[in-house]
Design an enzyme around this catalytic site. Structure first.
Site, PDB file in Angstrom:
ATOM      1  N   LEU A 174      -8.870  -1.981  -9.785  1.00 15.57           N
ATOM      2  CA  LEU A 174      -9.626  -2.158  -8.550  1.00 15.57           C
ATOM      3  C   LEU A 174      -9.314  -0.980  -7.646  1.00 15.57           C
ATOM      4  O   LEU A 174      -8.200  -0.439  -7.682  1.00 15.57           O
ATOM      5  CB  LEU A 174      -9.218  -3.448  -7.833  1.00 15.57           C
ATOM      6  CG  LEU A 174      -9.749  -4.800  -8.312  1.00 15.57           C
ATOM      7  CD1 LEU A 174      -9.271  -5.886  -7.352  1.00 15.57           C
ATOM      8  CD2 LEU A 174     -11.252  -4.818  -8.419  1.00 15.57           C
ATOM      9  N   ASP A 175     -10.278  -0.599  -6.816  1.00 10.26           N
ATOM     10  CA  ASP A 175      -9.998   0.425  -5.809  1.00 10.26           C
ATOM     11  C   ASP A 175      -8.861  -0.047  -4.901  1.00 10.26           C
ATOM     12  O   ASP A 175      -8.676  -1.255  -4.691  1.00 10.26           O
ATOM     13  CB  ASP A 175     -11.244   0.698  -4.958  1.00 10.26           C
ATOM     14  CG  ASP A 175     -12.355   1.362  -5.749  1.00 10.26           C
ATOM     15  OD1 ASP A 175     -12.068   1.941  -6.806  1.00 10.26           O
ATOM     16  OD2 ASP A 175     -13.517   1.269  -5.315  1.00 10.26           O
ATOM     17  N   ARG A 176      -8.157   0.890  -4.332  1.00  8.06           N
ATOM     18  CA  ARG A 176      -7.026   0.565  -3.463  1.00  8.06           C
ATOM     19  C   ARG A 176      -7.423  -0.349  -2.306  1.00  8.06           C
ATOM     20  O   ARG A 176      -6.706  -1.304  -1.970  1.00  8.06           O
ATOM     21  CB  ARG A 176      -6.418   1.862  -2.914  1.00  8.06           C
ATOM     22  CG  ARG A 176      -5.240   1.659  -1.976  1.00  8.06           C
ATOM     23  CD  ARG A 176      -4.702   2.988  -1.504  1.00  8.06           C
ATOM     24  NE  ARG A 176      -3.564   2.818  -0.605  1.00  8.06           N
ATOM     25  CZ  ARG A 176      -2.888   3.805  -0.042  1.00  8.06           C
ATOM     26  NH1 ARG A 176      -3.233   5.059  -0.299  1.00  8.06           N
ATOM     27  NH2 ARG A 176      -1.881   3.562   0.765  1.00  8.06           N
ATOM     28  N   THR A 178     -10.015  -2.370  -2.123  1.00  5.18           N
ATOM     29  CA  THR A 178     -10.677  -3.609  -2.545  1.00  5.18           C
ATOM     30  C   THR A 178      -9.609  -4.656  -2.847  1.00  5.18           C
ATOM     31  O   THR A 178      -8.628  -4.371  -3.519  1.00  5.18           O
ATOM     32  CB  THR A 178     -11.531  -3.373  -3.804  1.00  5.18           C
ATOM     33  OG1 THR A 178     -12.493  -2.357  -3.532  1.00  5.18           O
ATOM     34  CG2 THR A 178     -12.242  -4.644  -4.233  1.00  5.18           C
ATOM     35  N   ARG A 276     -20.141  -0.289  -4.480  1.00  3.08           N
ATOM     36  CA  ARG A 276     -20.204   0.422  -3.209  1.00  3.08           C
ATOM     37  C   ARG A 276     -21.408   1.359  -3.160  1.00  3.08           C
ATOM     38  O   ARG A 276     -22.142   1.416  -2.150  1.00  3.08           O
ATOM     39  CB  ARG A 276     -18.894   1.196  -2.991  1.00  3.08           C
ATOM     40  CG  ARG A 276     -17.691   0.282  -2.907  1.00  3.08           C
ATOM     41  CD  ARG A 276     -16.360   1.018  -3.032  1.00  3.08           C
ATOM     42  NE  ARG A 276     -16.095   1.875  -1.897  1.00  3.08           N
ATOM     43  CZ  ARG A 276     -14.950   2.546  -1.732  1.00  3.08           C
ATOM     44  NH1 ARG A 276     -13.965   2.440  -2.644  1.00  3.08           N
ATOM     45  NH2 ARG A 276     -14.766   3.305  -0.684  1.00  3.08           N
TER      46      ARG A 276
END
Length: 352
Positions: A174-176, A178, A276
């Site tokens: 996961l993105d940081r 998120t 996104r």
């Protein structure tokens, strides 16, 4: 007339430089040059590593050793399985005896260990666990792994909190910024199974996102191709481009507010920043997204107290390794996400 030869003064002894003796650590010898010499290892392949290629097995056992050295010792016959020579793509079986020759690697610098507080936060965020895997409701702001200036991430915290657990690997990322559900494998066989399930698109991921504007009821999918690129400063970005990879996200509006909509986004493909960029391309960027939201909209979101990216990995649907049991897991919002929704509650227009 004879002259006496000039007298020679006795040479002064130079003090010897102090040299630190090599340090030995369980078959390893460290030198002052920052290199570690690993002695011969004899390892028995367990059931969890059955079917793994020899080169991948060695890469996991010899972290920090360059790939070129690993492939060279295999090619020269210094790596033996059951006393016989092997090739890099040889598949291992449970019970095989693997001889790994002496190799030298660079000693890793001391890493900052995660503190007990952050370990406690991550352990409290574990919402599911069995012998094969665990699932964590990752907080926003914590990367899934260290690197790029970060001392540690989610996986390093888990390994630090569970020093007796031999195997812990991320199944996906996961993105940081998120928050939400992340799967972590506790066995190599579980990692292979879950990653294959992801490739076969048998694991369903559902995200909740607060997006700017009134999401159109007629837009239930976005399938434009995505291309990764780098900014001049090295920052990673993604854009819609015909030369990019095929990408598909389905959308469903859950609730409408004045100026915002809460949507469920389900990625069918797994591209970087997919939700996104697809949301922004549809004209409704995710609130708090400082990469893909315009400055005016971002400032307006900050004015109502929004401080985080409003993207949350809400649910996972998959079958468990070994048992094959079908499960659905859900993760609650954090306080920051909930706080924004409560502030917008007075402006709520209705459901989608």
């Amino acid at each position: 007339m004879s002259r006496k030869p000039p007298s020679k003064k006795p040479a002064r002894a130079r003090p010897e430089k102090a040299v630190s003796p090599p340090r030995s650590r369980g078959g390893e010898t460290a030198s002052p040059r920052g290199e570690v010499r690993q002695g011969v290892q004899l390892l028995t392949v367990d059931e969890d590593n059955e079917g793994q290629r020899v080169d991948n097995f060695l890469l996991a056992q010899l972290r920090g050793v360059p790939k070129s050295i690993i492939y060279r010792v295999v090619r020269k016959g210094e790596v033996r399985v059951n006393k016989g020579r092997v090739k890099p793509d040889t598949r291992l079986k449970a019970g095989d005896q693997v001889r790994i020759p002496p190799v030298t690697r660079k000693e890793k610098p001391e890493q900052v260990a995660p503190g007990s507080r952050v370990q406690g936060v991550i352990e409290a965020a574990v919402i599911f666990e069995n012998e094969q895997m665990l699932v964590v409701n990752k907080p926003s702001g914590i990367a899934v792994h260290g690197g790029s200036g970060l001392s540690f991430g989610l996986i390093e915290v888990l390994r630090s909190a569970r020093p007796t657990t031999k195997f812990l690997e991320l199944v996906h990322r996961l993105d940081r910024d998120t928050s939400g559900l992340v799967m972590v494998a506790k066995k190599r066989s579980a990692l292979r199974y879950l990653q294959d399930e992801l490739r076969q698109k048998r694991i369903r991921k559902h995200y909740h996102a607060l997006v700017a504007g009134d999401w159109p009821s007629g837009v239930d999918r976005v399938d434009v191709p995505l291309l990764r690129y780098e900014m001049p400063n090295g920052e990673r970005r993604v854009k819609v481009d015909d030369s990019g990879k095929t990408s598909l996200t389905t959308f469903r509006c859950l609730r409408r507010y004045q100026g915002y909509s809460l949507v469920e986004a389900s990625p069918i493909t797994g591209r970087t920043h997919q939700i996104r960029v697809h949301s922004a391309w549809a004209g409704h960027p995710i609130a708090g997204d400082d990469k893909y939201m315009d400055d005016v909209s971002l400032k307006a979101f900050r004015s109502i107290g929004g401080q985080r990216l409003m993207l949350h990995a809400r649910a996972l649907e998959f079958t468990l390794p070994v048992s094959g049991e079908a499960v659905r897991l859900e993760a609650p919002y954090d306080d920051a996400f909930n706080g924004v929704l409560k502030k917008l509650g007075s402006r709520m227009k209705g459901t989608g």
